[in-house]
Write a protein that holds these residues in place. Structure first.
Motif, PDB file in Angstrom:
ATOM      1  N   GLU A   1      33.663 -84.405  -3.008  1.00 23.06           N
ATOM      2  CA  GLU A   1      34.709 -84.223  -2.561  1.00 23.06           C
ATOM      3  C   GLU A   1      35.697 -82.126  -3.421  1.00 23.06           C
ATOM      4  N   HIS A   2      34.717 -82.547  -4.685  1.00 26.22           N
ATOM      5  CA  HIS A   2      35.379 -81.200  -5.236  1.00 26.22           C
ATOM      6  C   HIS A   2      34.680 -79.787  -4.428  1.00 26.22           C
ATOM      7  N   GLN A   3      32.921 -79.915  -4.148  1.00 28.42           N
ATOM      8  CA  GLN A   3      32.832 -78.734  -3.384  1.00 28.42           C
ATOM      9  C   GLN A   3      33.570 -77.827  -1.973  1.00 28.42           C
TER      10      GLN A   3
ATOM     11  N   ILE B   1      41.170 -82.210  -7.221  1.00 30.13           N
ATOM     12  CA  ILE B   1      41.364 -81.554  -8.169  1.00 30.13           C
ATOM     13  C   ILE B   1      41.468 -83.004  -8.950  1.00 30.13           C
ATOM     14  N   ASP B   2      40.670 -83.320 -10.277  1.00 28.43           N
ATOM     15  CA  ASP B   2      41.266 -83.677 -11.523  1.00 28.43           C
ATOM     16  C   ASP B   2      42.613 -83.720 -12.324  1.00 28.43           C
ATOM     17  N   ILE B   3      43.335 -83.742 -11.920  1.00 28.91           N
ATOM     18  CA  ILE B   3      44.608 -83.694 -12.747  1.00 28.91           C
ATOM     19  C   ILE B   3      44.740 -84.626 -14.028  1.00 28.91           C
TER      20      ILE B   3
ATOM     21  N   TRP C   1      43.356 -89.504 -11.547  1.00 35.96           N
ATOM     22  CA  TRP C   1      43.095 -88.272 -11.853  1.00 35.96           C
ATOM     23  C   TRP C   1      42.687 -87.702 -10.635  1.00 35.96           C
ATOM     24  N   HIS C   2      42.015 -88.577 -10.002  1.00 35.17           N
ATOM     25  CA  HIS C   2      41.525 -87.596  -9.264  1.00 35.17           C
ATOM     26  C   HIS C   2      42.301 -87.600  -6.987  1.00 35.17           C
ATOM     27  N   TYR C   3      42.253 -86.473  -7.343  1.00 39.11           N
ATOM     28  CA  TYR C   3      43.748 -85.970  -5.610  1.00 39.11           C
ATOM     29  C   TYR C   3      42.505 -85.630  -4.852  1.00 39.11           C
TER      30      TYR C   3
HETATM   31 ZN   LIG Z   1      37.394 -85.688  -9.470  1.00 40.27          ZN
END
Ligand SMILES: [Zn+2]
Length: 298
Positions: free
Chosen positions: A189-191, A196-198, A248-250
């Motif tokens: 999903e980061h692509q 975002i990882d917060i 952390w992954h939203y």
């Molecule tokens: Zn992530």
């Protein structure tokens, strides 16, 4: 006298002849009149039938046009009904696109506009899709107001960068282990620039499950959905998402769907069949947003 009789006989014939002609003329006139009257009737009937047909066609066109813009709704179990986004969710530019182990995005895909968001970041290359910049700023400001300093630890990743990350994890931990916390290129999903990882600004429990117990992690878990962000890999859903719990992954999907997911407790994977039904309804209704989109599939 004889000649007078003859004259009288001739006069009679003339009268009869005139009467005969008169009758014939009257008959012809009657026939023509009747004929033109019935033709007139037929024309009127045809005109009425045409008017009825025209009205039916106009009504049908109006119905088709109304369907094109008709709102489509989604109700996840235990959640408020929301109106669905009018876009093709199989397009990587859609905020609702599903990218996971089974559903990929083209390796060449790059979000239309990437920006460095105006929030604390762990490095200067933490770019996000422009679409999520404002929601991210709003969320971080609200967290700050509640006493939580947050930071973006990871954001957009190109497929080639994802490949190097994944290969590195596989080299050190093996394919099976690495697959539980890292995505293959084209499956992250980061692509999309929407994930975002917060972490805490203090980096307490940075990219660790214990982040969920920190005040910052708890604030995010309870508030992120109102800003459009959904926790993609929740605890207890590992078998569904294919990933370990990642507090952390939203992922940004917009406040409507993020809230529906939060209320229902479902992951995007679990909600997908309902979302797909909504997409099919939009296609059936000939929503122009999807008809135009059909040329731009991943
Ligand atoms: Zn992530």
């Amino acid at each position: 006298m004889k000649s007078l009789k003859r004259h009288h006989g001739q006069g009679k014939r003339i009268v009869l002849f005139i009467a005969l002609i008169g009758t014939l003329v009257a008959l012809c006139a009657g026939f023509i009149g009747a004929y033109s009257w019935s033709t007139q009737q037929q024309i009127q009937a045809d005109q009425q039938a045409l008017a009825v047909l025209t009205k039916q066609v106009e009504q049908r066109i109006a119905e088709i046009e109304a369907k094109k813009v008709e709102p489509v709704y989604l109700t996840l179990p235990g959640a408020d009904t929301i109106e669905v986004r009018r876009e093709d969710y199989t397009n990587p530019d859609s905020l609702w696109v599903l990218v996971n182990k089974q559903n990929s995005v083209s390796l060449e895909y790059v979000p239309e506009k990437l920006v460095l968001p105006g929030v604390p970041v762990s490095a200067s290359d933490r770019l996000v899709s422009e679409v999520i910049e404002k929601p991210l700023i709003d969320m971080f400001a609200a967290a700050e107001a509640d006493g939580h300093g947050l930071m973006v630890g990871s954001a957009y990743r190109s497929s080639s960068y994802q490949a190097s990350l994944f290969n590195g994890y596989v080299a050190s931990a093996g394919l099976e282990q690495a697959s539980r916390y890292s995505a293959r290129p084209g499956h992250s999903e980061h692509q999309l620039g929407l994930a975002i990882d917060i972490s805490s600004a203090s980096q307490q429990c940075f990219l660790q499950a214990c982040f969920t117990s920190t005040p910052d992690g708890q604030w995010l878990a309870g508030h992120a959905h109102t800003y459009g962000f959904t926790l993609r890999y929740p605890e207890g859903k590992e078998a569904i998402t294919g990933y370990n719990f990642e507090p952390w992954h939203y992922r940004y999907v917009g406040p409507e769907l993020a809230t529906a997911l939060y209320q229902s407790g479902l992951t995007l994977e679990e909600a997908w069949s309902s979302i797909e039904v909504a997409r099919q309804t939009l296609i059936k209704n000939r929503a122009p947003e999807l008809v135009l989109d059909a040329t731009n599939r991943r």
